[in-house]
Motif scaffolding. Structure first.
Motif, short mmCIF file in Angstrom:
data_model
loop_
_atom_site.label_atom_id
_atom_site.label_comp_id
_atom_site.label_asym_id
_atom_site.label_seq_id
_atom_site.Cartn_x
_atom_site.Cartn_y
_atom_site.Cartn_z
N ILE A 109 0.87 -1.17 0.00
CA ILE A 109 0.00 0.00 0.00
C ILE A 109 0.91 1.23 0.00
N LEU A 110 0.97 1.91 -1.14
CA LEU A 110 1.89 3.02 -1.34
C LEU A 110 1.40 4.33 -0.73
N TYR A 111 0.10 4.58 -0.89
CA TYR A 111 -0.44 5.88 -0.49
C TYR A 111 -1.94 5.76 -0.39
N THR A 112 -2.55 6.53 0.51
CA THR A 112 -4.01 6.52 0.65
C THR A 112 -4.53 7.95 0.67
N VAL A 113 -5.65 8.16 -0.01
CA VAL A 113 -6.23 9.49 -0.11
C VAL A 113 -7.73 9.39 0.10
N LEU A 114 -8.26 10.23 0.97
CA LEU A 114 -9.70 10.35 1.10
C LEU A 114 -10.16 11.43 0.13
N ASP A 115 -10.89 11.04 -0.89
CA ASP A 115 -11.48 12.00 -1.81
C ASP A 115 -12.82 12.39 -1.20
N ALA A 116 -12.81 13.43 -0.37
CA ALA A 116 -14.02 13.84 0.35
C ALA A 116 -15.10 14.31 -0.60
N ARG B 57 -15.93 12.92 -3.41
CA ARG B 57 -16.63 11.75 -3.96
C ARG B 57 -16.94 10.69 -2.90
N GLN B 58 -16.46 10.87 -1.67
CA GLN B 58 -16.64 9.90 -0.59
C GLN B 58 -15.97 8.56 -0.92
N LYS B 59 -14.78 8.63 -1.51
CA LYS B 59 -14.01 7.43 -1.86
C LYS B 59 -12.67 7.48 -1.13
N VAL B 60 -12.22 6.33 -0.67
CA VAL B 60 -10.88 6.21 -0.13
C VAL B 60 -10.05 5.54 -1.22
N MET B 61 -9.15 6.31 -1.81
CA MET B 61 -8.32 5.81 -2.90
C MET B 61 -7.09 5.14 -2.30
N ILE B 62 -6.93 3.86 -2.59
CA ILE B 62 -5.81 3.08 -2.05
C ILE B 62 -4.90 2.73 -3.22
#
Length: 161
Positions: A139-146, A148-153
């Motif tokens: 798992i390189l990086y995680t982003v909460l796209d608030a 769109r309500q998506k957690v990009m992994i």
């Protein structure tokens, strides 16, 4: 129980707050975990990197941010920014979205799961590796796209010899 969350821009040079970026008046404890565990957040089409977070009396929560910068290996930097910024679908509830590094760019992986409860999603964010069908991913990086309500992994396949 529900909690307020403030996103505050932080200046490393000044060692001081610059100002409030966003305020959420009420989050469940499980959603709060997700917000605090990701590496970055996308708010109003802008990407912010988490610097730190704190709580006051276990009730008022703050996440300190700085604009997305080149803190990642250059191999991934441009592709991460392009991928995070390029997603425009509509929110449908907090859910994970997986992106796999193909050596040149991140490609969306077929959904491992369509819905994950916020606490289960928070538990996934605690891991450094994901194993699916006997394949290990870093798992390189995680982003909460608030927006769109998506957690990009963002993942990279681990080459095991």
């Amino acid at each position: 129980m529900y909690y307020p969350l403030r996103y505050i821009e932080w200046s490393e040079a000044k060692q001081a707050e610059i100002g409030e970026v966003h305020h959420i008046h009420s989050l469940s404890q499980e959603e709060l975990f997700v917000h605090k565990l990701v590496d970055a957040v996308k708010l109003n089409d802008r990407i912010w990197v988490h610097v730190s977070h704190e709580s006051v009396d276990h009730e008022k929560h703050t996440i300190y941010l700085r604009p997305f910068a080149e803190e990642l290996p250059s191999t991934y930097q441009r592709s991460l920014a392009t991928t995070i910024s390029g997603q425009k679908d509509y929110p449908s509830g907090l859910s994970p979205e997986y992106w796999l590094w193909d050596g040149k760019a991140f490609q969306r992986r077929h959904a491992i799961d369509s819905y994950v409860a916020p606490l289960d999603l928070a538990l996934r964010l605690l891991d450094h590796y994901l194993v699916q069908q006997d394949i290990t991913y870093d798992i390189l990086y995680t982003v909460l796209d608030a927006d769109r309500q998506k957690v990009m992994i963002f993942l990279s396949e681990v080459n095991e010899s």
